[in-house]
Design an enzyme around this catalytic site. Structure first.
Site, PDB file in Angstrom:
ATOM      1  N   HIS A  97       9.662  22.574  13.896  1.00 44.58           N
ATOM      2  CA  HIS A  97      11.052  23.027  13.792  1.00 44.58           C
ATOM      3  C   HIS A  97      11.977  22.034  14.495  1.00 44.58           C
ATOM      4  CE1 HIS A  97      14.642  25.422  14.026  1.00 44.58           C
ATOM      5  NE2 HIS A  97      14.612  25.340  15.340  1.00 44.58           N
ATOM      6  N   TYR A 155       1.805  29.054  14.918  1.00 47.31           N
ATOM      7  CA  TYR A 155       2.165  30.127  13.974  1.00 47.31           C
ATOM      8  C   TYR A 155       1.801  29.831  12.521  1.00 47.31           C
ATOM      9  CZ  TYR A 155       6.267  27.037  13.747  1.00 47.31           C
ATOM     10  OH  TYR A 155       7.094  25.949  13.628  1.00 47.31           O
ATOM     11  N   ARG A 215       8.842  22.783   5.299  1.00 50.27           N
ATOM     12  CA  ARG A 215       9.042  21.948   6.486  1.00 50.27           C
ATOM     13  C   ARG A 215       7.676  21.464   6.938  1.00 50.27           C
ATOM     14  NH1 ARG A 215      10.155  25.475  11.038  1.00 50.27           N
ATOM     15  NH2 ARG A 215       8.134  24.803  11.776  1.00 50.27           N
TER      16      ARG A 215
HETATM   17  C1  LIG Z   1      22.923  32.497  15.490  1.00 49.24           C
HETATM   18  C2  LIG Z   1      21.748  31.712  15.940  1.00 49.24           C
HETATM   19  N1  LIG Z   1      20.629  32.344  16.344  1.00 49.24           N
HETATM   20  C3  LIG Z   1      19.546  31.651  16.755  1.00 49.24           C
HETATM   21  C4  LIG Z   1      19.571  30.284  16.789  1.00 49.24           C
HETATM   22  C5  LIG Z   1      18.342  29.486  17.272  1.00 49.24           C
HETATM   23  N2  LIG Z   1      17.752  28.819  16.081  1.00 49.24           N
HETATM   24  C6  LIG Z   1      18.011  27.525  15.809  1.00 49.24           C
HETATM   25  S1  LIG Z   1      17.361  27.050  14.355  1.00 49.24           S
HETATM   26  C7  LIG Z   1      16.692  28.563  14.088  1.00 49.24           C
HETATM   27  C8  LIG Z   1      15.921  28.812  12.816  1.00 49.24           C
HETATM   28  C9  LIG Z   1      16.724  28.521  11.608  1.00 49.24           C
HETATM   29  O1  LIG Z   1      15.964  28.785  10.483  1.00 49.24           O
HETATM   30  P1  LIG Z   1      16.456  28.433   9.033  1.00 49.24           P
HETATM   31  O2  LIG Z   1      17.830  28.959   8.809  1.00 49.24           O
HETATM   32  O3  LIG Z   1      15.404  28.881   8.083  1.00 49.24           O
HETATM   33  O4  LIG Z   1      16.580  26.836   9.023  1.00 49.24           O
HETATM   34  P2  LIG Z   1      15.432  25.769   9.333  1.00 49.24           P
HETATM   35  O5  LIG Z   1      15.289  25.640  10.809  1.00 49.24           O
HETATM   36  O6  LIG Z   1      14.191  26.253   8.694  1.00 49.24           O
HETATM   37  O7  LIG Z   1      15.931  24.510   8.731  1.00 49.24           O
HETATM   38  C10 LIG Z   1      16.968  29.423  15.140  1.00 49.24           C
HETATM   39  C11 LIG Z   1      16.501  30.816  15.225  1.00 49.24           C
HETATM   40  C12 LIG Z   1      20.755  29.658  16.387  1.00 49.24           C
HETATM   41  N3  LIG Z   1      20.890  28.331  16.391  1.00 49.24           N
HETATM   42  N4  LIG Z   1      21.827  30.388  15.955  1.00 49.24           N
END
Ligand SMILES: Cc1ncc(C[n+]2csc(CCOP(=O)(O)OP(=O)(O)O)c2C)c(N)n1
Lengths: 360, 324
Positions: free
Chosen positions: A261, A270, A257
């Site tokens: 985020h 970070y 990425r």
């Molecule tokens: C169950 C849940 N916990 C926390 C969140 C908050 N949150 C949104 S995106 C994210 C990170 C997701 O990481 P990843 O699965 O690696 O996908 P990326 O963002 O890297 O595309 C978090 C913690 C959420 N949406 N759903």
């Protein structure tokens, strides 16, 4: 073949085209006409252009929170391009390139990120599920869709997306296990972009890689260079074919990425520039551009021209929804059940009366 | 044609009827296939319809409910079983985040004709988490319907309605009275309206609202009272609640007691009392009152007799309110 032969325990990944745009694994190079290769490129460029338009609109306060895709175009477009029209795609929330292929229009995509449920009303005939905010909870929906397709004897597959962070969810385990037991036509596609907000993937798992998780479920797992659109397409195509015949497959697309985020995140908190730097060379667009230029499929001048036209398309789409009115009050109430309950009717009537009185 | 059956048999018959009439109805969950369910609610169905349409699943509540979302999106009407309400919690993410929300979040484009069945309630000398009645938790969620029958006739009609409903229904079955009594029930399919309470007994002096396995306990309590005229309402649907029936009754009687198994604070009784206060305040001749389970964790079997309101306690409470 490709699917059965790959052993994720060896911790390698499949690559077809290297960082210089050279084909390093001709055997796996998907059989594509020049126009098709150009189409892949254009879709990636379109996604990147919309993404950057969305970011600047957000900075101007004209869009709300937005999750950028920079650097992940090959993973999204390569996998999306492997789908036939009747295959289903189940979104996480960072799959812009795939959405464009499935037919979620730019207008509707902007409408979603601009805070309207209408963004997710994009046509039942489009076999795409809208963004799923609770991480990995969408994966079991993909299993159910695939169960239904299999029961009816259809030869459609279902691809479902999640992130590296998503593999830590219990929902991830439940969905993959369920699919494997019923041998459903599912492909689970992890965009391993190295981070879940601020958490590096090393803190998500102690496994060698994410593809290896498939083995415990009794399904094949493949790790692919997620910044190599040819490799992603080849692997996803093979996986979809395998899924329809034999059962589910897990794909880990190894990518990065490049941006934040979401628009409310500051990655400098970070991760260091040194960490990001090597990935700039691996950029999926750059690589494909090199390939196209080397093979005389594209001229430098075309690139700018295409960018401009995609930028115009993005802005026209945005402008078409920018001044649409806010959500109608009735709509907030009227889509919870086929018929409104007396409770909802009463609350709506009370509020409408209040609004009317205060506007007088 | 009709037959005399109990509640658990009524569940089985409803499923049988609907699976016969509509081949998009599929049934799945833990032990529902070969075994026919731990309470025998799906007995004989796999033999009748085959293991494609009624099948056993991994021990995986979230994937059971989540896959049902997908099946409903892709043309089926899944009826899934959660073995006990106390084990629905792994699926709460699906129920609250998706099942209840899909219609609204897609502006009606994708809706979920699906049913989640679960035996609920206490009083069967069971292990931990086998006596739960957390219907209020789910009734609080916009976009869900929560139905609780108390008789074989209502069970069959309401379950068939739930299966035919274009929206998701959580169907909670009072397992304490699964086999308590039999009733004449038509063999053919029939429906009863979701969202409509039933006046079990008409009366003039006080309204008692209850549901599930507490209905027969209230009836028993009332049968010991001959100097007060009690109206008994079986709520049948917790959400959306039939406020009209309750309010009309209280306008007549001026007094109301709500009896439920679940813990008192923030329970469905609180909602009923609020509705009465909002809509029948001037008819009230006594404070609207609740007699419910305690705000405690459901005691293990050696203590459970203290938890559920008994007919004696119900009768005493009715007398107190009548004398207010
Ligand atoms: C169950 C849940 N916990 C926390 C969140 C908050 N949150 C949104 S995106 C994210 C990170 C997701 O990481 P990843 O699965 O690696 O996908 P990326 O963002 O890297 O595309 C978090 C913690 C959420 N949406 N759903």
């Amino acid at each position: 073949m490709l699917i059965e032969q790959f052993n994720p325990l060896e911790d390698k990944m499949i690559q077809v085209m290297d960082e210089n745009g050279e084909i390093v694994n001709a055997d796996l190079m998907p059989d594509l006409k020049s126009e098709e290769i150009l189409e892949l490129y254009k879709t990636m460029l379109k996604a990147r252009t919309i993404d950057s338009a969305a970011l600047s609109l957000q900075r101007q306060g004209r869009l709300l929170t937005y999750a950028p895709n920079l650097g992940q175009e090959a993973a999204q477009v390569g996998s999306g391009y492997a789908l036939k029209k009747t295959d289903w795609a189940v979104s996480a929330f960072r799959e812009l390139g795939m959405w464009l292929i499935k037919g979620w229009t730019i207008e509707k995509i902007f409408q979603y990120w601009y805070g309207s449920e209408w963004g997710s009303h994009f046509g039942e005939e489009i076999r795409l599920l809208p963004i799923s905010v609770p991480i990995s909870s969408q994966l079991s929906h993909a299993v159910g869709i695939a169960m239904a397709a299999k029961f009816r004897g259809e030869s459609d597959a279902v691809i479902a997306y999640t992130g590296d962070g998503g593999t830590s969810q219990g929902e991830f385990h439940e969905a993959l296990n369920f699919a494997a037991v019923y041998k459903t036509p599912n492909v689970f596609f992890i965009q391993n972009n190295q981070f879940a907000i601020s958490i590096p993937s090393s803190k998500q798992t102690a496994s060698k890689n994410l593809a290896v998780k498939a083995l415990a479920y009794g399904m094949p797992g493949i790790k692919v260079d997620g910044n190599d659109v040819f490799a992603v397409l080849a692997v996803t195509r093979a996986a979809l074919e395998y899924a329809i015949k034999e059962g589910p497959v897990l794909i880990e697309a190894y990518t990065f990425r490049m941006g934040a985020h979401t628009t409310s995140d500051d990655p400098s908190k970070y991760r260091t520039d040194e960490e990001v730097e090597p990935w700039k060379k691996r950029d999926p667009m750059l690589r494909l551009e090199k390939y196209l230029l080397q093979n005389d499929l594209l001229k430098e001048a075309d690139i700018e021209h295409l960018k401009t036209s995609f930028q115009e398309e993005a802005m026209a789409a945005y402008q078409s929804i920018e001044h649409t009115s806010d959500t109608e009050i009735e709509e907030i109430f009227s889509h919870h059940y086929a018929e409104m309950t007396p409770q909802l009717e009463e609350q709506l009537a009370d509020y409408l009366a209040f609004v009317e009185r205060s506007q007088r | 044609m009709s037959n005399k059956i109990n509640i658990v048999q009524a569940v089985q018959q409803a499923l049988y009827n609907e699976m016969t009439l509509d081949e998009t109805v599929v049934v799945y969950g833990q032990d529902v296939g070969v075994e026919g369910g731990v309470f025998r609610a799906t007995v004989g169905l796999q033999k009748a319809f085959g293991s494609e349409r009624i099948f056993d699943t991994p021990l995986s509540e979230s994937a059971i409910v989540g896959s049902a979302v997908g099946m409903a999106i892709n043309g089926f009407k899944p009826v899934v079983e959660i073995q006990f309400m106390g084990f629905i919690y792994p699926a709460v993410n699906q129920i609250v985040s998706h099942v209840s929300r899909y219609r609204n979040r897609t502006r009606g484009e994708r809706h979920l004709p699906m049913v989640i069945r679960a035996p609920y309630g206490g009083g069967i000398r069971a292990l931990e988490l086998h006596s739960e009645s957390t219907e209020a938790m789910f009734a609080h969620i916009p976009g869900l319907k929560v139905v609780i029958p108390s008789t074989p006739y209502d069970t069959k009609g309401l379950l068939i309605s739930a299966i035919r409903d274009p929206d998701p229904v959580l169907f909670l079955e009072p397992k304490r009275i699964y086999r308590a009594f039999r009733q004449k029930v038509p063999e053919d399919a029939y429906t009863l309206p979701i969202g409509k309470a039933k006046i079990v007994k008409e009366g003039e002096d006080i309204t008692v609202v209850t549901w599930g396995a507490m209905v027969p306990d209230v009836q028993k309590a009332v049968s010991t009272i001959d100097d007060i005229s009690v109206e008994i309402i079986d709520l049948r649907t917790i959400s959306p609640m039939d406020r009209e029936t309750i309010v009309e009754s209280v306008q007549k009687t001026g007094r109301i007691l709500v009896v439920h198994e679940a813990a008192k604070s923030f329970g469905a009784g609180a909602e009923i009392v609020s509705v009465v206060n909002e809509k029948a305040f001037l008819s009230l001749e006594a404070p609207p009152t609740r007699l419910t389970g305690f705000d405690t964790i459901f005691p293990l079997p050696r203590g459970e007799k203290h938890y559920l309101p008994t007919p004696e306690r119900i009768a005493k409470k009715i007398r107190e309110i009548a004398a207010y």
